[in-house]
Design a protein around this motif. Structure first.
Motif, PDB file in Angstrom:
ATOM      1  N   THR A 105       0.847  -1.191   0.000  1.00  0.00           N
ATOM      2  CA  THR A 105       0.000   0.000   0.000  1.00  0.00           C
ATOM      3  C   THR A 105       0.884   1.243   0.000  1.00  0.00           C
ATOM      4  OG1 THR A 105      -1.766  -1.171   1.147  1.00  0.00           O
ATOM      5  CG2 THR A 105      -1.810   1.227   1.243  1.00  0.00           C
ATOM      6  N   PRO A 155      -2.649  -1.310   6.366  1.00  0.00           N
ATOM      7  CA  PRO A 155      -2.581  -1.359   4.894  1.00  0.00           C
ATOM      8  C   PRO A 155      -3.184  -2.658   4.346  1.00  0.00           C
ATOM      9  CG  PRO A 155      -0.472  -0.701   5.848  1.00  0.00           C
ATOM     10  CD  PRO A 155      -1.318  -1.171   6.982  1.00  0.00           C
ATOM     11  N   LYS A 204      -2.261  -4.076   1.665  1.00  0.00           N
ATOM     12  CA  LYS A 204      -1.145  -4.860   1.131  1.00  0.00           C
ATOM     13  C   LYS A 204       0.095  -4.596   1.970  1.00  0.00           C
ATOM     14  CE  LYS A 204      -2.689  -5.103  -3.686  1.00  0.00           C
ATOM     15  NZ  LYS A 204      -2.351  -4.812  -5.088  1.00  0.00           N
ATOM     16  N   GLY A 231      -9.786   5.058   0.716  1.00  0.00           N
ATOM     17  CA  GLY A 231      -9.348   4.892  -0.661  1.00  0.00           C
ATOM     18  C   GLY A 231     -10.450   5.226  -1.632  1.00  0.00           C
ATOM     19  N   CYS A 275      -6.632   1.461   1.569  1.00  0.00           N
ATOM     20  CA  CYS A 275      -6.648   0.977   0.181  1.00  0.00           C
ATOM     21  C   CYS A 275      -6.316   2.154  -0.730  1.00  0.00           C
ATOM     22  CB  CYS A 275      -8.011   0.390  -0.168  1.00  0.00           C
ATOM     23  SG  CYS A 275      -8.557  -0.937   0.915  1.00  0.00           S
ATOM     24  N   SER A 280      -0.995   1.558  -4.678  1.00  0.00           N
ATOM     25  CA  SER A 280       0.111   0.641  -4.374  1.00  0.00           C
ATOM     26  C   SER A 280       1.436   1.198  -4.881  1.00  0.00           C
ATOM     27  CB  SER A 280      -0.149  -0.724  -5.003  1.00  0.00           C
ATOM     28  OG  SER A 280      -0.180  -0.631  -6.419  1.00  0.00           O
TER      29      SER A 280
END
Length: 712
Positions: free
Chosen positions: A111, A123, A125, A155, A220, A223
């Motif tokens: 993230t 996060p 990710k 996000g 989100c 990335s």
């Protein structure tokens, strides 16, 4: 330098391994190693369905251990921490770096923005920590006040929308808030979110902003490539950290290094990070890796300008989906969901074996299951005149020092086996821990070890890598208990070229030496009234036998390897502390290894006036072991170990079944567990009732009481 290293288990690498498994003639002949932080890779297209509860974890996870085995590639499970371009080394956490001649990076993404210090945001990710966070939230939901507290998703992209809708399916009544940037959400998606009772808050809006600062949730927010890449001196994009590559997927100005997926971008044809591009990059990446390893020209690849993306969600409580191409969004419609689901399931089906293997098919097992059967061993020892010495079986021998000086006895033992896993460092560690167990079972601390390492025929750099990683693994097991590797010997096998992965052709034998604190713990000192305690669960034999057929559950193997890689020298220290307070605390002890629990109990039971009573349901088993035994999976050593069942027939050992029906599948599985060969198995001690209570009543105790000693 040595071989090809695949860093990361992303979609491109997973499909590359599948190609080499299906077409082994395409696989480069050099040593190939896959490195990933976990033994599975989650398929991103099905993660929203996993969050929503439509799919189970194993349905969306690619089993990298099984895939690597099928492709004859070594697997290293470790966190990647950096890259040393000058020395051509991939740096790993808590273990030595890996040398490479060719390197491929398919690492996924993280993230892009980090949560504030006091934030409750996690996060999205990497995915594994985020999923663990959601599981902890599930556990807290039993609290009614917590269940009515808000959860936020931060996000404005499609991933945030998918996650919010999936969480609504997961938590039908919990207040959900989606925090977005102004004017960054299509009106059609706004309508669906509001209908799902998901509050939309735009950044900078005054309503509830202070309350949301302390609200748990998921980030989100786009990335970026892993941060360590930007510190590696590779050419990276300034904003996203993605590695810049040529059209061949070779990193710019770095011959021999390739990159694909979300961590990379083709300089001439930039595309947004997406699982779609990672999947489509797999074939050109595999072909160019094969070409680079063979010294052949590389081929260019130009991805198409746009790709159709399918966005999953829920509408009126039912699964639905949208189709997105460029800026055009179509949906939601249940038919698009069915289309997306069919594509996702077809993708995952590519990693399943073409046909299930028969559990009755015999495959020679590795680890301690590779030892000779007990009957063959006894006959050979008798023929050699060794059995005539008349000594009781012990796990280690006292060195016959010819001196009148008063030294503490020195104990010595030897152990080893063919490589159990394809990671040479881990195999060295496991072999050392297994060998040390013989001394721990005698009450001795390990002081030193010497190793004999047999390597396969290979080029110098490959042998150097295999030996260095193996010795480092051995030292990692010794160093944590204050022991040293003081010497050894190396050999090169003379049975022809080994089949890949070459790391499985490494064989390690260790001679370990140590000294007891005071008294030597005998194997045959059982006393009437004693309690039998076991230090860890059984089941490694059947789990690795099933792994050879590709049927062992991923999580079960992960649990087994974590247990096996945990040194029991701390358990020994606990017993030694107890022995200082109670000098006669340990009446008898052994470790459970290749001959299984019953076989080693038989070695302990030499007094005809005693018998053992085992509480069958109390005997701990590793997750997945009993279910595999019920299905007929067993280690290749188990049939010869079954001769120890004669103890049950002779009345020397009684097995209490309690609620288990005699003759049932559960009963048969329990009998097989008793003869399952163990690698890095448990310690078994025989102690008085008072000492047993003292050991088992402690919080986080390693010990389980499994039976007792009675007068026959």
């Amino acid at each position: 330098m040595s071989g090809l290293v695949l860093a990361g288990g992303g979609h491109s690498h997973a499909l590359t391994l599948r190609r080499w498994a299906m077409q082994p003639d395409h696989r480069p002949s050099e040593l190939i190693t896959l490195v990933n932080r976990t033994s599975t890779a989650l398929y991103s297209g099905m993660v929203p369905g996993l969050i929503a509860g439509i799919y189970q974890r194993d349905q969306v996870a690619v089993d990298l251990r099984k895939l690597a085995d099928q492709a004859c590639v070594a697997l290293v499970v470790a966190d990647i921490t950096g890259l040393d371009l000058q020395n051509r080394e991939l740096q790993l956490a808590e273990r030595p770096a890996l040398n490479y001649e060719h390197l491929s990076l398919n690492l996924g993404a993280e993230t892009s923005s980090s949560p504030a210090a006091n934030s409750e945001l996690v996060p999205i990710k990497p995915l594994e920590p985020a999923l663990a966070f959601l599981s902890r939230q599930d556990q807290l939901m039993v609290d009614r006040d917590f269940a009515t507290s808000a959860f936020q998703i931060v996000g404005s992209g499609l991933a945030a929308v998918e996650t919010a809708l999936a969480l609504r399916q997961r938590w039908p009544t919990r207040p959900l808030v989606l925090r977005i940037r102004p004017e960054h959400l299509k009106q059609g998606l706004r309508h669906v979110l509001r209908k799902a009772d998901i509050q939309i808050v735009e950044a900078g809006a005054p309503s509830g902003s202070k309350e949301l600062q302390a609200t748990p949730g998921l980030l989100c927010t786009g990335s970026r490539a892993p941060h360590w890449l930007t510190e590696s001196d590779l050419p990276c994009c300034s904003n996203s950290g993605r590695i810049r590559t040529e059209t061949s997927l070779q990193v710019i100005q770095n011959p021999g290094i390739f990159a694909a997926g979300d961590c990379a971008v083709i300089d001439a044809h930039p595309r947004a990070p997406s699982g779609v591009w990672a999947v489509r990059a797999a074939k050109p990446l595999a072909r160019n890796l094969e070409a680079a390893c063979a010294g052949q020209p590389l081929q260019s690849w130009r991805p198409q300008r746009q790709a159709l993306q399918l966005l999953g969600g829920f509408h009126n409580g039912l699964p639905t989906a949208w189709a997105l191409r460029g800026s055009r969004l179509v949906g939601p419609h249940p038919l698009i969901w069915r289309w997306k689901q069919a594509i996702d399931l077809r993708f995952m089906a590519r990693f399943e074996p073409q046909q299930a293997m028969d559990p009755n098919e015999t495959m020679a097992c590795r680890g301690c299951a590779a030892k000779l059967p007990a009957g063959t061993l006894e006959s050979a020892l008798s023929q050699a005149g060794i059995a005539a010495l008349g000594t009781d079986p012990e796990d280690a021998a006292v060195l016959p020092l010819k001196t009148t000086r008063a030294f503490a006895p020195v104990l010595q033992s030897v152990d080893g086996f063919p490589a159990l896993v394809s990671d040479p460092w881990l195999n060295g560690q496991l072999t050392a821990l297994h060998a040390c167990s013989d001394l721990w079972a005698c009450g001795a601390r390990v002081l030193s070890a010497q190793a004999v390492v047999t390597l396969p025929e290979a080029n110098d750099s490959t042998q150097q890598t295999l030996l260095a990683q193996t010795l480092a693994g051995i030292r990692s097991a010794l160093n944590e208990q204050g022991a040293e590797l003081i010497g050894g010997h190396t050999l090169e096998a003379r049975d022809g070229l080994a089949q890949p992965p070459l790391s499985r052709a490494v064989q390690v034998t260790l001679s370990v030496s140590g000294q007891p604190d005071s008294a030597f713990w005998p194997k045959t000192g059982l006393q009437e009234g004693d309690r039998l305690l076991l230090s860890r669960p059984l089941g490694t034999g059947v789990l690795f036998a099933a792994a050879m057929t590709g049927t062992a559950p991923v999580s079960a193997l992960d649990t087994a390897l974590k247990q096996m890689g945990t040194s029991q020298h701390c358990v020994l220290e606990e017993l030694l502390d107890l022995q200082r307070e109670h000098p006669d605390a340990i009446h008898a002890a052994t470790d459970i290894t290749g001959f299984g629990l019953l076989g080693h109990l038989g070695e302990m039971l030499r007094d005809p006036g005693l018998k053992l009573v085992l509480d069958g349901p109390q005997i701990p088993a590793l997750p997945g072991a009993l279910s595999l035994l019920q299905k007929g999976y067993v280690s290749s050593l188990a049939p010869s170990n079954r001769r120890a069942w004669s103890l049950l027939d002779a009345g020397s050992l009684q097995l209490q079944l309690n609620d288990i029906d005699p003759g049932s599948k559960e009963h048969h599985a329990l009998l097989e567990l008793l003869v399952d060969p163990q690698t890095c198995g448990p310690l078994l001690i025989s102690v008085s009732t008072r000492i047993a209570h003292k050991l088992t009543c402690q919080s986080h105790s390693a010990w389980t009481e499994i039976g007792n000693v009675r007068k026959s």
